[in-house]
Write an enzyme that holds these catalytic residues in place. Structure first.
Site, PDB file in Angstrom:
ATOM      1  N   TYR A 175      49.898  -8.190  53.072  1.00 48.78           N
ATOM      2  CA  TYR A 175      49.555  -9.272  52.006  1.00 48.78           C
ATOM      3  C   TYR A 175      50.298 -10.538  52.564  1.00 48.78           C
ATOM      4  O   TYR A 175      49.835 -11.741  52.917  1.00 48.78           O
ATOM      5  CB  TYR A 175      49.246  -8.990  51.010  1.00 48.78           C
ATOM      6  CG  TYR A 175      48.517  -9.885  49.745  1.00 48.78           C
ATOM      7  CD1 TYR A 175      47.175 -10.269  50.270  1.00 48.78           C
ATOM      8  CD2 TYR A 175      49.149 -10.757  49.043  1.00 48.78           C
ATOM      9  CE1 TYR A 175      46.362 -11.222  49.422  1.00 48.78           C
ATOM     10  CE2 TYR A 175      48.482 -11.696  48.308  1.00 48.78           C
ATOM     11  CZ  TYR A 175      46.952 -12.048  48.562  1.00 48.78           C
ATOM     12  OH  TYR A 175      46.516 -13.004  48.127  1.00 48.78           O
ATOM     13  N   SER A 177      48.818 -17.849  49.214  1.00 44.24           N
ATOM     14  CA  SER A 177      49.495 -17.068  47.807  1.00 44.24           C
ATOM     15  C   SER A 177      50.867 -17.166  47.698  1.00 44.24           C
ATOM     16  O   SER A 177      51.726 -17.632  48.738  1.00 44.24           O
ATOM     17  CB  SER A 177      49.147 -15.657  48.152  1.00 44.24           C
ATOM     18  OG  SER A 177      49.731 -14.807  47.097  1.00 44.24           O
TER      19      SER A 177
END
Length: 256
Positions: A162, A148
């Site tokens: 995250y 990501s």
């Protein structure tokens, strides 16, 4: 299809392949000629999606809970009974957890790290025998880990585990790329920005939030399913044969 992009005769596994980015990639691999296995925790939903995707090619849906070590082992054992080799492994299954800094729970941190990092390591570890059978100097086996831009940028949105989990996945991928290259297994990372998925539906469903989000992206839009699929197909085809250890943002310029 041009041979540069054909995946005819290849077998692929896409974890978390029943929705979002996983489904985008699964469809792209099928359209390029691969036989695709998708897995997800909800086995029935996964099988239904596999039936829908079968219009593009041979697709099988399996139940797999990757939240613990036993899940990766069970998945590898089932696959070994169904296929002789695994040409492509796409580690897409992942999760997030958002909460204010002061109340961010340890269980949230642990869940995100387990699924986004530990489970990916476990899947690669357990599926190595099938990947080794597929890889050759002329055509290495391919592992694509879905990272990501959150692992590159400091845009956290109160999802404190995250970004660190994706940064850890990026580094794990580089380590494995260096170690496995001699065994003809390439390991690369796709680092998406905004794409339609379960994780982003709270933004997509709010006009004001969507406008605010898009304003942060130089291209002023979210990514499209076919763009994600095309990048994955390229990495699995000839374009990815001489590429390993790469972290590839696909984010409309956000990481800039």
């Amino acid at each position: 299809m041009h041979p540069y992009f054909s995946l005819a005769g290849r077998t692929a596994l896409v974890t978390g392949g029943s929705r979002g980015i996983g489904r985008m990639i699964a469809q792209g691999l099928l359209e390029a000629g691969a036989r695709v296995v998708i897995c997800a925790r909800d086995g029935e939903a996964c099988r239904q999606v596999a039936e829908e995707l079968s219009q593009y090619g041979e697709c099988l849906g399996l139940a797999a809970d990757l939240s613990g070590e036993d899940g990766a082992r069970a998945l590898a054992e089932e696959l070994a009974g169904r296929i002789e080799r695994l040409d492509i492994l796409v580690n897409n299954a992942g999760t997030t957890w958002g909460a204010p800094l002061e109340s961010y729970p340890a269980k949230g941190w642990e869940k995100v790290m387990q699924l986004n990092v530990t489970a990916v390591f476990g899947c690669i570890q357990q599926l190595l025998p099938l990947l080794r059978k597929a890889g050759s100097q002329a055509s290495p086996a391919r592992v694509i880990n879905i990272g990501s831009v959150a692992g590159i940028s400091a845009f956290g949105e109160q999802a404190y585990a995250y970004g660190p989990s994706k940064a850890a996945l990026h580094q794990l991928s580089r380590i494995l790329a260096k170690e496995l290259v001699s065994e003809h297994i390439n390991v690369n990372v796709i680092a998406p920005g905004r794409f339609p998925s379960k994780m982003t539906r709270h933004i997509a469903g709010n006009e004001a939030s969507l406008a605010e989000d898009v304003a942060l992206i130089p291209m002023r839009r979210w990514g499209r399913a076919e763009e994600m699929a095309a990048l994955a197909v390229s990495l699995c085809g000839l374009a990815g044969a001489y590429m390993t250890g790469a972290i590839i943002p696909i984010d409309g310029g956000f990481s800039l």
